[in-house]
Design a protein around this motif. Structure first.
Motif, PDB file in Angstrom:
ATOM      1  N   UNK A 300       0.834  -1.212   0.000  1.00  0.00           N
ATOM      2  CA  UNK A 300       0.000   0.000   0.000  1.00  0.00           C
ATOM      3  C   UNK A 300       0.863   1.256   0.000  1.00  0.00           C
ATOM      4  N   UNK A 301       1.821   1.390   0.960  1.00  0.00           N
ATOM      5  CA  UNK A 301       2.682   2.578   0.858  1.00  0.00           C
ATOM      6  C   UNK A 301       3.596   2.527  -0.360  1.00  0.00           C
ATOM      7  N   UNK A 302       3.817   1.320  -0.925  1.00  0.00           N
ATOM      8  CA  UNK A 302       4.748   1.190  -2.050  1.00  0.00           C
ATOM      9  C   UNK A 302       4.119   1.661  -3.362  1.00  0.00           C
ATOM     10  N   UNK A 303       2.789   1.559  -3.433  1.00  0.00           N
ATOM     11  CA  UNK A 303       2.115   1.803  -4.715  1.00  0.00           C
ATOM     12  C   UNK A 303       2.405   3.164  -5.351  1.00  0.00           C
ATOM     13  N   UNK A 304       2.338   4.262  -4.598  1.00  0.00           N
ATOM     14  CA  UNK A 304       2.594   5.545  -5.258  1.00  0.00           C
ATOM     15  C   UNK A 304       3.955   5.589  -5.956  1.00  0.00           C
ATOM     16  N   UNK A 305       4.996   5.104  -5.269  1.00  0.00           N
ATOM     17  CA  UNK A 305       6.331   5.134  -5.872  1.00  0.00           C
ATOM     18  C   UNK A 305       6.420   4.192  -7.068  1.00  0.00           C
ATOM     19  N   UNK A 306       5.737   3.032  -6.964  1.00  0.00           N
ATOM     20  CA  UNK A 306       5.741   2.112  -8.092  1.00  0.00           C
ATOM     21  C   UNK A 306       5.028   2.757  -9.274  1.00  0.00           C
ATOM     22  N   UNK A 307       3.995   3.540  -8.962  1.00  0.00           N
ATOM     23  CA  UNK A 307       3.284   4.284 -10.002  1.00  0.00           C
ATOM     24  C   UNK A 307       4.222   5.262 -10.698  1.00  0.00           C
ATOM     25  N   UNK A 308       5.079   5.895  -9.908  1.00  0.00           N
ATOM     26  CA  UNK A 308       6.060   6.811 -10.491  1.00  0.00           C
ATOM     27  C   UNK A 308       6.962   6.038 -11.449  1.00  0.00           C
ATOM     28  N   UNK A 309       7.359   4.829 -11.032  1.00  0.00           N
ATOM     29  CA  UNK A 309       8.203   3.987 -11.874  1.00  0.00           C
ATOM     30  C   UNK A 309       7.537   3.692 -13.207  1.00  0.00           C
ATOM     31  N   UNK A 310       6.224   3.364 -13.166  1.00  0.00           N
ATOM     32  CA  UNK A 310       5.472   3.093 -14.402  1.00  0.00           C
ATOM     33  C   UNK A 310       5.401   4.357 -15.254  1.00  0.00           C
ATOM     34  N   UNK A 311       5.186   5.485 -14.583  1.00  0.00           N
ATOM     35  CA  UNK A 311       5.051   6.749 -15.308  1.00  0.00           C
ATOM     36  C   UNK A 311       6.352   7.091 -16.027  1.00  0.00           C
ATOM     37  N   UNK A 312       7.484   6.813 -15.345  1.00  0.00           N
ATOM     38  CA  UNK A 312       8.777   7.080 -15.968  1.00  0.00           C
ATOM     39  C   UNK A 312       8.915   6.238 -17.238  1.00  0.00           C
ATOM     40  N   UNK A 313       8.457   4.971 -17.134  1.00  0.00           N
ATOM     41  CA  UNK A 313       8.554   4.084 -18.284  1.00  0.00           C
ATOM     42  C   UNK A 313       7.665   4.596 -19.423  1.00  0.00           C
ATOM     43  N   UNK A 314       6.531   5.187 -19.048  1.00  0.00           N
ATOM     44  CA  UNK A 314       5.574   5.653 -20.055  1.00  0.00           C
ATOM     45  C   UNK A 314       6.136   6.822 -20.867  1.00  0.00           C
ATOM     46  N   UNK A 315       7.056   7.593 -20.282  1.00  0.00           N
ATOM     47  CA  UNK A 315       7.597   8.710 -21.056  1.00  0.00           C
ATOM     48  C   UNK A 315       8.728   8.258 -21.978  1.00  0.00           C
ATOM     49  N   UNK A 316       9.132   6.976 -21.813  1.00  0.00           N
ATOM     50  CA  UNK A 316      10.271   6.505 -22.601  1.00  0.00           C
ATOM     51  C   UNK A 316      10.031   6.665 -24.111  1.00  0.00           C
ATOM     52  N   UNK A 317       8.904   6.128 -24.588  1.00  0.00           N
ATOM     53  CA  UNK A 317       8.634   6.177 -26.026  1.00  0.00           C
ATOM     54  C   UNK A 317       8.503   7.621 -26.536  1.00  0.00           C
ATOM     55  N   UNK A 318       7.676   8.469 -25.881  1.00  0.00           N
ATOM     56  CA  UNK A 318       7.582   9.858 -26.359  1.00  0.00           C
ATOM     57  C   UNK A 318       8.934  10.567 -26.381  1.00  0.00           C
ATOM     58  N   UNK A 319       9.739  10.370 -25.339  1.00  0.00           N
ATOM     59  CA  UNK A 319      11.036  11.037 -25.288  1.00  0.00           C
ATOM     60  C   UNK A 319      11.908  10.563 -26.439  1.00  0.00           C
ATOM     61  N   UNK A 320      11.913   9.238 -26.660  1.00  0.00           N
ATOM     62  CA  UNK A 320      12.749   8.699 -27.740  1.00  0.00           C
ATOM     63  C   UNK A 320      12.281   9.219 -29.094  1.00  0.00           C
TER      64      UNK A 320
END
Lengths: 671, 75
Positions: A300-320
């Motif tokens: 439960x406390x881990x989820x927000x940070x894991x969400x950040x991790x997913x979000x970082x991955x989501x910007x990978x394609x647009x940035x590239x």
């Protein structure tokens, strides 16, 4: 801001030392190892009244004897004069027993003050303590303290300043008189000159000689002439050691406390929770259930940070894509996308885990549940040379090895902590458990159950052997003693201090693991990169050494995905499917790592290209390979040792290949 | 008798502590010294012994208890 004093915190386990340290220093703390020692060193700082104070959280131990490195380091640090003042903690609810540390300290020539912690708990038990009278008798400032009470900190700071300005020392007259009753004490004391060992009084040294303290005896032998030392040895002969001096210490404590403590009602009944934990039949199940619930809660406390991790991955394609459109060189784009963004995605997901696990485990430790876990699993884990607590990281590792490594920090002995992490690597993690049944059912149908059982059995044997291989170096014989431990009463958690501690550890983890993960991901990427899209160094090596890897039952495609499984098990299957469908290795690798690989017609691809023995070999090699880059970084972070991290990696690589070899050849006999 | 032979909820006085230097020092520092009164709270095979002494609940490995001799106190 002017530099203030250095304070050392000294106290028995469960005296609330860590809570005080965390509350004082918050995010301003640093954990490392004592130079050249396998003992953790915790330092921090805080400012008060315009001054900057340094705090050293000394390792928790029950006394200042030479039983362990922790204790020798503690007393040498204090005697060296590095600390300007020592804050000695005692538990007000168990005052008589926990003052033993104070009695053992008496005779070290460094100013100190006494902190009567858990004043709130004592009050709840109906005990009243007359701190003023104790202060008068002892000759040092005494401060009642309760970590939950804000006003307590104020009196802590004031007492600290008082102890510093008055240069307060313990009045040892009465204690020396007690020791005087031991045969030989006075003779030894008279033979030891003042200041022979810096920081220690002749009384303190004489008592340690009587306790047969090897470290002190060796130092005295060095410092004194042979004749004097011989007479000391003579006088010490035939005494009753620590039992006699311990008796003196407790008699002194009894006299000191005298009328100052009024005992409340002292029930010795076990609480309902403890009756469950200590139950012969249900105890272990209750502990496992507690840990599993804790693990779920830690998400439960881990989820927000894991969400950040997913979000970082989501910007990978647009940035590239954006980089492509502005005409950036491809090599650079790939480094930004596949190495840097990818790594930060891992790092944030990992931090989520570290945050959650540290919080939940810290909470279990703080409220006292951890001590019960130690009690219940003491016998089982003792066989591996570990503490009962080690069962927690093992259970967590079924979910995620990195969580297990982060959770291992509750183990207070460094060697046992490293060994626990080394064994936790053998526990297949969630990603492996997602892969094993899938591969096994493709090849063996209902026989997959047999494969899973074999994996579990191998895990147990692996852990047992690994404990033998590393145990000798990591866990010294003197640490393999059976449990002598206090089961502290349950406490209410101190949320403020706990959160500051968890945030501090998460921040420190972030700084340290970022480097490791960037480095390792970068190396793997470079090795798998090829400008043409086909080939790459790893690919060429993999193809070239195929005759060798075939001995282990791994054709080059399987071998390369075995290598990929060291970065992350999630990607291993994606790499296989890409390689057998003729995809390029470099692309397959990075795509698989970010979870985007195509595994659609996996089963037909595999059945057409891979034999059953090879599949079995691969399942074992992948499962018992290094868990992942993030687990590697977490291991480095927790052990503070590049040497041991590298050893564990090498060991797991070799063992996983041996297991593949065995599995392959057993498979050849069957099919 | 040895501490581990005391029945659950039995009380005893520690009469002697024997063992190597390290054991003596550890057992002393947790408060189990000759003359001190202990109450055995839990005594199950294959589990550490649980005793209550000096306001403290203490878990003791069974093997380690062999070195602690006690005299039972009949309440």
């Amino acid at each position: 801001m002017s530099a203030g004093a250095t304070i050392a915190l000294l106290g028995q386990p469960n005296s609330g030392k860590s809570t005080l340290f965390n509350a004082l220093t918050g995010l301003r703390q640093h954990v490392g190892n004592w130079p050249g020692k396998t003992v953790e060193k915790k330092e921090g700082s805080f400012s008060y009244g315009g001054k900057e104070y340094r705090v050293a959280d000394l390792p928790g131990s029950y006394s200042l004897s030479a039983n362990s490195d922790e204790e020798v380091i503690t007393r040498d640090f204090i005697a060296s004069g590095e600390a300007d003042v020592v804050c000695i903690l005692a538990d007000s609810s168990q005052l008589q027993r926990s003052l033993f540390m104070l009695a053992d300290y008496a005779g070290i020539n460094v100013p100190c003050f006494l902190l009567l912690n858990m004043a709130d708990v004592a009050e709840d038990q109906g005990k009243t303590i007359d701190a003023k009278t104790i202060e008068k008798k002892l000759g040092i400032p005494v401060v009642p303290f309760s970590a939950t009470d804000i006003r307590s900190y104020d009196s802590f700071y004031k007492t600290l300043e008082k102890a510093l300005s008055k240069d307060s020392r313990i009045n040892v007259e009465e204690l020396a008189a007690q020791y005087g009753s031991i045969k030989g004490y006075q003779d030894i004391c008279d033979l030891i000159p003042e200041n022979v060992l810096e920081g220690y009084s002749p009384m303190w040294l004489a008592v340690k000689v009587l306790e047969k303290d090897e470290v002190v005896i060796a130092k005295l032998k060095n410092a004194l002439d042979a004749e004097t030392f011989g007479r000391i040895e003579e006088a010490a002969r035939g005494t009753n050691g620590a039992v006699a001096t311990g008796g003196c210490k407790f008699r002194w404590i009894d006299e000191l406390l005298g009328e100052t403590v009024s005992a409340g009602n002292n029930t010795v009944r076990l609480s309902r929770l403890d009756r469950i934990y200590t139950n012969k039949f249900w105890g272990k199940a209750a502990v496992i259930l507690t840990v599993l619930l804790g693990l779920i809660a830690s998400f439960i406390p881990a989820l927000p940070l894991m969400g950040v991790g997913e979000a970082v991955l989501a910007v990978k394609a647009p940035v590239m894509n954006a980089l492509y459109s502005i005409g950036c060189p491809e090599f650079l784009i790939l480094i930004v996308g596949d190495v840097i963004i990818q790594s930060f995605s891992y790092i944030f997901k990992m931090l989520g885990f570290v945050f959650g696990v540290t919080l939940v485990f810290g909470l279990l430790e703080e409220v006292g549940v951890m001590a019960r876990i130690s009690y219940v699993f003491d016998n089982t884990m003792g066989k591996l040379g570990l503490q009962g607590k080690s069962v927690m990281p093992f259970l967590v590792s079924f979910g995620c090895t990195m969580g297990g490594a982060a959770g291992a920090r509750v183990i207070d002995n460094w060697g046992q902590k490293v060994l626990t992490i080394a064994l936790a690597w053998a526990v297949p993690c969630g990603a492996a458990w997602a892969t094993i049944p899938m591969l096994a059912s493709i090849f063996f149908g209902p026989g997959a159950v047999g494969v899973i059982v074999a994996i579990l059995f191998t895990m147990l044997v692996h852990m047992w052997i690994t404990a033998k291989v590393f145990g000798g170096q990591l866990v010294k014989k003197e640490d393999r003693y059976g449990m002598i431990m206090e089961l502290p009463p349950y406490h209410k958690p101190k949320w403020g201090a706990l959160f500051r501690y968890v945030l501090g550890r998460t921040k420190e983890t972030f700084i340290r693991v970022t480097k490791v993960i960037l480095l390792v991901c970068g190396i793997f990427w470079l090795l798998s990169y090829s400008p043409s899209g086909n080939g790459g160094i790893l690919y060429s090596i993999g193809v070239a050494i195929e005759p060798v890897t075939r001995i282990f039952g791994l054709p080059w495609q399987l071998f390369l995905s075995y290598v990929a499984s060291a970065v992350g098990k999630e990607g291993a299957v994606g790499v296989i499917s890409a390689l057998y469908s003729g995809g390029s290795y470099g692309n397959a690798f990075t795509q698989a790592m970010s979870g985007g690989a195509d595994t659609s017609n996996l089963s037909s691809l595999l059945l057409a290209n891979v034999t059953k023995p090879e599949a079995l070999a691969f399942i074992f090699a992948m499962t018992f390979n290094m868990p992942c880059v993030v687990a590697l970084a977490a291991t480095f972070q927790e052990t503070h040792s590049a040497k041991w991290t590298a050893r564990i990696v090498l060991y797991y690589t070799v063992v996983s290949l041996i297991l593949a070899f065995i599995a392959y050849h057993i498979g050849m006999l069957i099919w | 008798m040895s501490l581990s032979e005391v029945k659950e909820n039995g009380e005893a006085l520690v009469s002697e502590v024997r063992g190597d230097t390290r054991f003596m020092s550890r057992i002393t520092s947790i408060g189990l010294t000759p003359g001190c009164r202990v109450r055995v709270v839990k005594n199950d095979k294959n589990r550490p012994l649980l005793v209550f002494s000096r306001d403290t609940m203490i878990a003791l490995n069974r093997k380690e208890c062999m070195g602690i001799t006690v005299e039972e106190v009949t309440a």
